[in-house]
Scaffold this active site. Sequence first.
Site, mmCIF file in Angstrom:
data_model
loop_
_atom_site.group_PDB
_atom_site.id
_atom_site.type_symbol
_atom_site.label_atom_id
_atom_site.label_comp_id
_atom_site.label_asym_id
_atom_site.label_seq_id
_atom_site.Cartn_x
_atom_site.Cartn_y
_atom_site.Cartn_z
ATOM 1 N N SER A 213 0.811 -1.215 0.000
ATOM 2 C CA SER A 213 0.000 0.000 0.000
ATOM 3 C C SER A 213 0.843 1.262 0.000
ATOM 4 C CB SER A 213 -0.943 0.003 1.211
ATOM 5 O OG SER A 213 -1.864 -1.054 1.130
ATOM 6 N N HIS A 274 0.711 4.734 4.534
ATOM 7 C CA HIS A 274 0.028 5.475 3.466
ATOM 8 C C HIS A 274 0.578 6.889 3.344
ATOM 9 C CE1 HIS A 274 -3.785 2.752 3.889
ATOM 10 N NE2 HIS A 274 -2.722 2.097 3.477
#
Length: 301
Positions: A213, A274
């Site tokens: 991610s 993230h």
Amino acid sequence: MRLRVLNACLERMAKLATTPVKGLSRRVRDRGIEMVNHSFLPRLQLSNRLSKLLIGGSCGGVGMGVLMATPTLPPPFGTQLDSFHKWVQKQSPAVLQIITINTGVFLLWRVPALQTMMYRNFTCSFASLASGRLYTTVTSVFSHQGFFHFAFNMYALTSFAPVLVDVMGHNLFLQFYIGSGILSSFASCLLQGVQYSVRRSSHILSRPGLGASGAVFAMLAVWAKLFPELRLHIIFAPFISFKAGDLLPALVTFDVAGCLYGFIGNSPLGHGAHLGGLACGYWMFDYLSKHNKKVIWWNRA
């Protein structure tokens, strides 16, 4: 002559698409006829099958994308194999290498006898770094335990990476992808340390982090900065659309809120990773804007 050819292509593409991509058509027209000479334009997937264009991303297990194909019966198995072979041929070596490694690690997670080894060597946490296993900042980037986590991140990779490979080149893209993943792992572990200093809960330091991610968010940041006017749709809710440029501040807000929530509760998402990935993407776009001829031309045209 080139202008007439470009206009004809745009008209043909508009007829093929079941959903008009007006913003993108205007962008192509505004850029002018020189765009057809740049190698990264064809990799936008604006091809003779625009009706099956997929442009998507992964947000910690929530997929986003455009699916403009009309429902049809599944093709024969032989046709599916042929389509898969053609899809593989269209992918760049960098993308195929990343998918191959991720697939191999995902299959290892399916072996019950290897679970302890996988948790120790293919997940990253503050505790793993404190014990000297720094290599987990790399191995965890290619590690997915759950199928949907794996599928969405690989879907995002094949959606965003082709353009970026054409812009950056094979080697720089791989360095960017792996480097973003490593820095995202460190960002996640740093957040764990800060949250532990407040909550004093030992499980925070050993909470395993894994997945691509961080690297995906880095790709998304560069891609959205290159094409901020392009519209994205949530794949499970295609009636919702938004500009790619509007997505970045929304993601930053969401993940900052998730990081703050981590001081009082537990979130299943890697908000620190993230944010680390988005930061890497911003830095890479700034670098490309100054040193990459294609991006410089794109920004000035």
